[in-house]
Design an enzyme around this catalytic site. Structure first.
Site, PDB file in Angstrom:
ATOM      1  N   VAL A  11       0.640  -1.297  -0.130  1.00  0.00           N
ATOM      2  CA  VAL A  11      -0.328   0.102   0.023  1.00  0.00           C
ATOM      3  C   VAL A  11       0.858   1.168   0.080  1.00  0.00           C
ATOM      4  CG1 VAL A  11      -1.696   1.537   1.465  1.00  0.00           C
ATOM      5  CG2 VAL A  11      -1.871  -1.259   0.917  1.00  0.00           C
ATOM      6  N   GLU A 158      -4.885  -5.945  -6.121  1.00  0.00           N
ATOM      7  CA  GLU A 158      -3.317  -6.257  -6.532  1.00  0.00           C
ATOM      8  C   GLU A 158      -3.659  -6.864  -7.990  1.00  0.00           C
ATOM      9  OE1 GLU A 158      -0.930  -8.811  -3.909  1.00  0.00           O
ATOM     10  OE2 GLU A 158      -2.286  -8.224  -2.257  1.00  0.00           O
ATOM     11  N   LEU A 256     -18.930 -12.910  -9.145  1.00  0.00           N
ATOM     12  CA  LEU A 256     -19.609 -14.072  -9.252  1.00  0.00           C
ATOM     13  C   LEU A 256     -19.063 -15.159  -9.878  1.00  0.00           C
ATOM     14  CD1 LEU A 256     -23.048 -12.514 -10.456  1.00  0.00           C
ATOM     15  CD2 LEU A 256     -22.326 -12.956  -8.136  1.00  0.00           C
ATOM     16  N   CYS A 266      -6.138  -9.063   2.155  1.00  0.00           N
ATOM     17  CA  CYS A 266      -7.283  -8.379   2.719  1.00  0.00           C
ATOM     18  C   CYS A 266      -8.360  -9.293   2.968  1.00  0.00           C
ATOM     19  CB  CYS A 266      -7.597  -7.313   1.683  1.00  0.00           C
ATOM     20  SG  CYS A 266      -6.361  -6.185   1.016  1.00  0.00           S
TER      21      CYS A 266
END
Length: 439
Positions: A11, A158, A256, A266
């Site tokens: 980050v 990412e 989906l 994360c």
């Protein structure tokens, strides 16, 4: 503006580099001397498309600096971003030791008023804690600088992080300070000129937005994985179901796609941290716990398929893996399904060959350091004399391979596809025994 970024991980490095690209003078600070020296030499510790070129360009232009000296980094800073790691603690909560340590160091170092920005993913209430820690250190120094702590959670994917930062869907800023809000608007204006994308809210809501967003996306993945498992049992095709669902505008097509479980830095830790936050406040987050349970079980999906075909004793068999990273366009293997698959294949006596375009080094150095794994330099050599192919990461180079070549290299025409890259009808036409997710 003069900006300080504390932490040169995923980050912090992307954030600092993209700010410098817009003409800001940015100091990236880290305590690891080897990392800072490598960055100065143009050696980037992570793989992210487009990042290396931007770092080298802005470092050579003098907009981007790397240092281990916090005083140097903060000497003329208007804004200080905290971008250190918040790993999962033993109890599932976010470990804030590095955030607290940095807050203390900021209070011990600053020589002027400053806006401190929480960029790391942190639990609700962290901004208040950071402000308290900094002011406590200022009191010890008999200094009365104004410190405003703002929440500005990151929403970088990412593999597309540079583009996400340069062209954000939204910029969330949590603050009750009007002047701080205006400075943040000015900072992000070059990234949002075509359309106002900044959403100002209270600090705690901004902190919560990050966790709620990631948990929602994780929920969609686990839901589709559960639907795929049901499709397996009843003879439906999850690809058809997905298209039917996605055509409903209330649902949409994003997230989906079923597979062999989500990973990365994360979703796993953020879902777990939000569960812990809810429990600490007397709530039982039934849905979030189910999302986590479904994902854990899904990482064994391909292993169970393999056992159904070959049995639990895999001695004398060789399996070839395509993909190790938790997703394409990154070398990140944190919480990757490949780890579970490789470890279990080895436990059952199999020989394991692996290939990934970017994650081979991190696999050798860390995740598979003590495991007997065979590494190959391309997607075809890894297949030679293997009993089956297991596709784990949907890299582009795996989308349209030479299937005749695959058949000539494998002992058996068997493919276990954890990302549903191929069509059942086409695989049947090519005489492959094809095992996908929910198909």
């Amino acid at each position: 503006m003069n900006i300080t970024i504390i932490g040169t991980g995923y980050v912090g490095l992307v954030t600092g580099t993209c700010f410098s690209e817009m003409g800001n003078e940015v100091y990236c600070v880290d305590v690891i001397e080897e990392k800072i020296e490598s960055l100065k030499q143009g050696i980037i510790p992570i793989y992210e498309p487009g990042l290396e070129e931007l770092i080298k360009h802005n470092y050579n232009n003098g907009n981007l600096h790397f240092t281990t000296d916090l005083f140097e980094g903060l000497s003329d800073s208007q804004l200080c971003f905290i971008a250190v790691g918040t790993p999962m603690g033993e109890d599932g909560s976010a470990d804030l030791r590095y955030v607290r340590q940095v807050a203390k160091q900021i209070g011990q170092t600053i020589t002027q008023d400053i806006i401190v920005v929480d960029k790391s993913t942190v639990p609700v209430g962290t901004a208040d804690e950071v402000e308290t820690i900094i002011n406590k250190e200022l009191d010890k120094r008999n200094k009365n600088y104004k410190v405003t702590v703002v929440s500005n959670p990151e929403f970088l994917k990412e593999g597309t992080a540079v583009n996400d930062f340069m062209h954000p869907e939204r910029v969330i800023v949590g603050t009750d300070d009007d002047s701080a809000a205006e400075i943040m608007k000015e900072l992000y204006d070059p990234f949002t000129k075509n359309h106002e994308r900044m959403i100002i809210m209270d600090v705690r809501s901004a902190e919560m937005t990050k966790y709620a967003s990631n948990s929602m996306l994780a929920n969609r993945i686990s839901f589709m994985n559960e639907m795929a498992n049901i499709c397996d049992k009843i003879g439906a095709n999850i690809d058809n179901v997905r298209r039917g669902m996605g055509s409903d505008s209330r649902i949409g097509h994003s997230f989906l796609y079923p597979g062999c479980g989500y990973g990365g830095s994360c979703f796993p830790k953020d879902v777990t941290a939000l569960i812990k936050t809810a429990q600490d406040n007397g709530l039982n987050p039934v849905l979030l716990k189910s999302v986590e349970e479904v994902n854990h079980n899904q990482k064994y999906y391909l292993i169970n398929k393999i056992i159904n075909i070959f049995g639990e004793d895999l001695s004398g068999l060789t399996f070839a893996l395509w993909g190790l990273a938790f997703k394409p366009e990154t070398d990140d293997m944190r919480e990757a399904s490949s780890i579970i698959i490789v470890e279990n294949l080895l436990k059952m006596g199999a020989k394991v060959n692996v290939y990934d375009p970017k994650a081979m080094d991190v696999a050798k150095e860390f995740y598979f350091k003590d495991l007997d794994v065979n590494y190959f330099s391309d997607k075809y050599s890894v297949l030679e004399d293997a009993d089956a192919l297991i596709l784990v990461t949907e890299w582009k180079e795996f989308r349209n391979p030479n299937f005749n070549k695959i058949k000539s290299l494998l002992k058996n025409n068997i493919i276990f596809d954890g990302r549903n890259q191929y069509k059942n009808s086409y695989m049947k036409k090519l005489d492959f025994e094809y095992h996908a997710v929910g198909k």
